[in-house]
Design an enzyme around this catalytic site. Structure first.
Site, mmCIF file in Angstrom:
data_model
loop_
_atom_site.group_PDB
_atom_site.id
_atom_site.type_symbol
_atom_site.label_atom_id
_atom_site.label_comp_id
_atom_site.label_asym_id
_atom_site.label_seq_id
_atom_site.Cartn_x
_atom_site.Cartn_y
_atom_site.Cartn_z
ATOM 1 N N LYS A 196 -27.331 3.090 18.242
ATOM 2 C CA LYS A 196 -26.556 3.988 17.382
ATOM 3 C C LYS A 196 -25.115 3.526 17.137
ATOM 4 O O LYS A 196 -24.240 4.334 16.816
ATOM 5 C CB LYS A 196 -26.542 5.439 17.929
ATOM 6 C CG LYS A 196 -27.884 6.025 18.315
ATOM 7 C CD LYS A 196 -29.015 5.686 17.400
ATOM 8 C CE LYS A 196 -28.987 6.397 16.084
ATOM 9 N NZ LYS A 196 -30.188 5.980 15.259
ATOM 10 N N SER A 197 -24.891 2.220 17.289
ATOM 11 C CA SER A 197 -23.534 1.691 17.102
ATOM 12 C C SER A 197 -23.276 1.158 15.702
ATOM 13 O O SER A 197 -22.163 0.715 15.401
ATOM 14 C CB SER A 197 -23.301 0.542 18.098
ATOM 15 O OG SER A 197 -23.446 0.997 19.409
ATOM 16 N N THR A 203 -26.044 -0.817 14.177
ATOM 17 C CA THR A 203 -26.941 -1.974 14.177
ATOM 18 C C THR A 203 -27.509 -2.251 12.783
ATOM 19 O O THR A 203 -27.410 -3.371 12.265
ATOM 20 C CB THR A 203 -28.138 -1.691 15.122
ATOM 21 O OG1 THR A 203 -27.691 -0.937 16.236
ATOM 22 C CG2 THR A 203 -28.815 -2.971 15.546
ATOM 23 N N TRP A 261 -26.609 -1.120 9.927
ATOM 24 C CA TRP A 261 -25.548 -1.405 8.951
ATOM 25 C C TRP A 261 -25.265 -2.915 8.978
ATOM 26 O O TRP A 261 -25.167 -3.561 7.926
ATOM 27 C CB TRP A 261 -24.313 -0.603 9.320
ATOM 28 C CG TRP A 261 -23.269 -0.493 8.251
ATOM 29 C CD1 TRP A 261 -23.312 -1.042 6.989
ATOM 30 C CD2 TRP A 261 -22.033 0.217 8.344
ATOM 31 N NE1 TRP A 261 -22.192 -0.716 6.304
ATOM 32 C CE2 TRP A 261 -21.381 0.056 7.102
ATOM 33 C CE3 TRP A 261 -21.416 0.972 9.341
ATOM 34 C CZ2 TRP A 261 -20.124 0.634 6.853
ATOM 35 C CZ3 TRP A 261 -20.183 1.543 9.086
ATOM 36 C CH2 TRP A 261 -19.543 1.377 7.861
ATOM 37 N N HIS A 292 -30.726 -4.793 21.474
ATOM 38 C CA HIS A 292 -29.906 -3.805 22.186
ATOM 39 C C HIS A 292 -29.771 -4.210 23.668
ATOM 40 O O HIS A 292 -29.312 -3.404 24.477
ATOM 41 C CB HIS A 292 -30.580 -2.429 22.165
ATOM 42 C CG HIS A 292 -30.588 -1.729 20.836
ATOM 43 N ND1 HIS A 292 -29.503 -1.682 19.999
ATOM 44 C CD2 HIS A 292 -31.552 -0.996 20.226
ATOM 45 C CE1 HIS A 292 -29.806 -0.960 18.921
ATOM 46 N NE2 HIS A 292 -31.044 -0.543 19.034
ATOM 47 N N SER A 320 -24.900 10.970 17.721
ATOM 48 C CA SER A 320 -25.914 10.335 16.877
ATOM 49 C C SER A 320 -27.242 10.212 17.636
ATOM 50 O O SER A 320 -28.319 10.510 17.110
ATOM 51 C CB SER A 320 -25.398 8.956 16.439
ATOM 52 O OG SER A 320 -26.325 8.297 15.643
ATOM 53 N N SER A 329 -24.158 -2.317 0.835
ATOM 54 C CA SER A 329 -24.293 -1.929 2.248
ATOM 55 C C SER A 329 -23.591 -0.597 2.524
ATOM 56 O O SER A 329 -23.418 -0.223 3.697
ATOM 57 C CB SER A 329 -23.748 -3.026 3.174
ATOM 58 O OG SER A 329 -22.373 -3.228 2.945
ATOM 59 N N PHE A 352 -23.103 3.435 2.859
ATOM 60 C CA PHE A 352 -23.983 4.465 3.423
ATOM 61 C C PHE A 352 -24.921 5.005 2.344
ATOM 62 O O PHE A 352 -26.135 5.110 2.550
ATOM 63 C CB PHE A 352 -23.127 5.589 4.025
ATOM 64 C CG PHE A 352 -23.929 6.677 4.675
ATOM 65 C CD1 PHE A 352 -24.447 6.517 5.950
ATOM 66 C CD2 PHE A 352 -24.173 7.877 4.013
ATOM 67 C CE1 PHE A 352 -25.199 7.521 6.556
ATOM 68 C CE2 PHE A 352 -24.914 8.888 4.609
ATOM 69 C CZ PHE A 352 -25.427 8.705 5.882
ATOM 70 N N MET A 376 -27.625 2.489 1.286
ATOM 71 C CA MET A 376 -28.676 2.350 2.313
ATOM 72 C C MET A 376 -29.543 3.606 2.375
ATOM 73 O O MET A 376 -30.755 3.532 2.578
ATOM 74 C CB MET A 376 -28.063 2.049 3.678
ATOM 75 C CG MET A 376 -27.539 0.621 3.790
ATOM 76 S SD MET A 376 -26.881 0.232 5.417
ATOM 77 C CE MET A 376 -28.335 0.325 6.456
ATOM 78 N N ARG A 426 -27.922 9.653 9.032
ATOM 79 C CA ARG A 426 -27.647 11.082 9.231
ATOM 80 C C ARG A 426 -26.350 11.479 8.532
ATOM 81 O O ARG A 426 -26.360 12.215 7.559
ATOM 82 C CB ARG A 426 -27.582 11.337 10.746
ATOM 83 C CG ARG A 426 -27.542 12.776 11.184
ATOM 84 C CD ARG A 426 -27.379 12.856 12.702
ATOM 85 N NE ARG A 426 -26.156 12.192 13.144
ATOM 86 C CZ ARG A 426 -24.983 12.794 13.317
ATOM 87 N NH1 ARG A 426 -24.869 14.094 13.137
ATOM 88 N NH2 ARG A 426 -23.905 12.115 13.700
HETATM 89 S S1 PPS Z 1 -30.346 2.260 16.053
HETATM 90 O O1 PPS Z 1 -31.431 3.262 16.012
HETATM 91 O O2 PPS Z 1 -29.822 2.124 17.412
HETATM 92 O O3 PPS Z 1 -30.746 0.982 15.507
HETATM 93 O O4 PPS Z 1 -29.201 2.913 15.141
HETATM 94 P P1 PPS Z 1 -27.957 2.145 14.515
HETATM 95 O O5 PPS Z 1 -28.341 1.481 13.268
HETATM 96 O O6 PPS Z 1 -27.267 1.339 15.567
HETATM 97 O O7 PPS Z 1 -26.959 3.357 14.192
HETATM 98 C C1 PPS Z 1 -27.300 4.405 13.322
HETATM 99 C C2 PPS Z 1 -25.991 5.085 12.934
HETATM 100 O O8 PPS Z 1 -25.296 4.233 12.009
HETATM 101 C C3 PPS Z 1 -25.071 4.959 10.805
HETATM 102 N N1 PPS Z 1 -25.101 4.057 9.648
HETATM 103 C C4 PPS Z 1 -24.087 3.925 8.794
HETATM 104 N N2 PPS Z 1 -22.864 4.496 8.773
HETATM 105 C C5 PPS Z 1 -22.052 4.177 7.733
HETATM 106 N N3 PPS Z 1 -22.409 3.336 6.744
HETATM 107 C C6 PPS Z 1 -23.611 2.737 6.728
HETATM 108 N N4 PPS Z 1 -23.942 1.908 5.741
HETATM 109 C C7 PPS Z 1 -24.525 3.021 7.804
HETATM 110 N N5 PPS Z 1 -25.779 2.619 8.119
HETATM 111 C C8 PPS Z 1 -26.109 3.266 9.250
HETATM 112 C C9 PPS Z 1 -26.208 5.975 10.788
HETATM 113 O O9 PPS Z 1 -25.968 6.997 9.854
HETATM 114 C C10 PPS Z 1 -26.208 6.414 12.238
HETATM 115 O O10 PPS Z 1 -25.060 7.200 12.569
HETATM 116 P P2 PPS Z 1 -24.995 8.800 12.473
HETATM 117 O O11 PPS Z 1 -23.701 9.173 13.130
HETATM 118 O O12 PPS Z 1 -26.178 9.335 13.214
HETATM 119 O O13 PPS Z 1 -24.999 9.121 11.013
#
Ligand code: PPS
Length: 301
Positions: free
Chosen positions: A62-63, A65, A67, A117, A147, A236, A238, A241, A266
């Protein structure tokens, strides 16, 4: 174009019917049955052959990844979104420690961009004698906690988080998949000064995506012109995507990821923890953070 069936049959999670919801430990870290086995983890750690031109996206869950996968996919195509719009994100950059990822790697375009991870003590030993590169994305752990809480409700791979206060405690204790955020970050920060290691935060990506993309290009020695960088940033985002079914995880069958309980993409914001933590929880989190991170001189979130 692959049929949906074949995409689903290579979805990143194993059927919940085959899973037990107790985590098992490998070298002190929690993994779930189904997508992980000790054998697959041992292969990832001891036998996986890292090549010099590989790039690894390494994160605690959830860091940001996915993205980063989207950004690197777009860098590969110089901003052209066709590849991102036609191949599921988990097939563009598989998680190399999972059972599914290990079978997907053979189809990945070379040079490999793979995802992990894993904490540093389990990461592929062959990486440490290679010239391969790592991009490590860190995120405010308070936002990760929130998250992960929502994600755990919708995904079969994760234990039911139960209530927010229960999950809050479990996160701080490392009683979650991939165990402790603190250990993950502290472990990887040991090699933060290595020239083949690039550190960036979710917050930096969020604050200035264009400049972050330029820094990533420098690290990967990629030459994109201004208009190509603009395309990477655009595709790329939000919203881009979230609209892209190859990147928003809606192709994953309901059994694995229950889309009625939430969305993978989310909110995509920084600071959502402020809508969830009580004052007491925040103070407690800060105390634990200060204690666990005291040797790292890292800015407090
Ligand atoms: S995982 O399941 O561990 O692989 O998840 P991961 O991709 O690391 O993290 C998911 C969170 O990243 C947010 N996210 C983004 N935020 C901003 N911009 C873009 N483009 C983007 N892509 C993914 C995603 O919404 C999840 O965060 P939260 O806070 O739940 O929205």
């Amino acid at each position: 174009m692959e049929s949906l069936l074949s995409v689903q049959s290579r979805a990143p999670f194993t059927s919940p019917k085959e899973m037990s919801f107790e985590y098992f430990k490998y070298k002190g870290v929690n993994f779930s049955h189904g997508s992980y086995t000790s054998e697959a983890l041992s292969f990832a750690e001891n036998f996986f052959e890292v090549l010099d031109d590989d790039v690894y996206i390494v994160t605690y869950p959830k860091s940001g990844t996915n993205w980063m996968i989207e950004i690197l996919s777009l860098l590969r195509t110089k901003g052209d979104p066709t590849w991102c719009n036609s191949l599921p994100i988990w097939l563009r950059s598989p998680w190399y420690e999972t059972i599914e990822g290990q079978s997907q790697i053979k189809d990945v375009a070379s040079p490999w961009v793979l995802t992990s991870h894993l904490p540093i003590h389990i990461f592929a030993k062959s990486f440490f004698t290679s010239k391969a590169k790592i991009i490590y994305v860190m995120r405010n752990p308070k936002d990760i906690l929130v998250s992960l809480f929502y994600f755990s409700k919708m995904v079969c791979l994760y234990k039911d988080p139960k209530t927010f206060p229960e999950f809050f405690e479990n996160f701080l204790q490392g009683n979650v998949l991939y165990s402790s955020w603190f250990d993950h970050v502290k472990g990887w920060m040991q090699i933060k000064d290595n020239s083949n290691f690039f550190f960036i935060t979710y917050e930096e990506l969020h604050g200035d995506l264009r400049n972050s993309v330029i820094k990533i290009c420098d690290f990967l020695e990629k030459n994109l012109d201004d208009s190509q960088i603009d395309l990477v940033v655009k595709h790329s985002s939000f919203n881009a995507m979230k609209e892209n079914k190859m990147s928003n995880y809606t192709l994953i069958p309901q059994d694995f990821m229950d889309q009625t309980k939430g969305s993978f993409l989310r909110k995509g914001v920084t600071g959502d923890w402020k809508n969830h933590f009580t004052v007491a929880q925040n103070e407690y989190f800060d105390e634990v953070y200060a204690e666990k991170m005291k040797d790292l001189f890292m800015e407090q979130f």
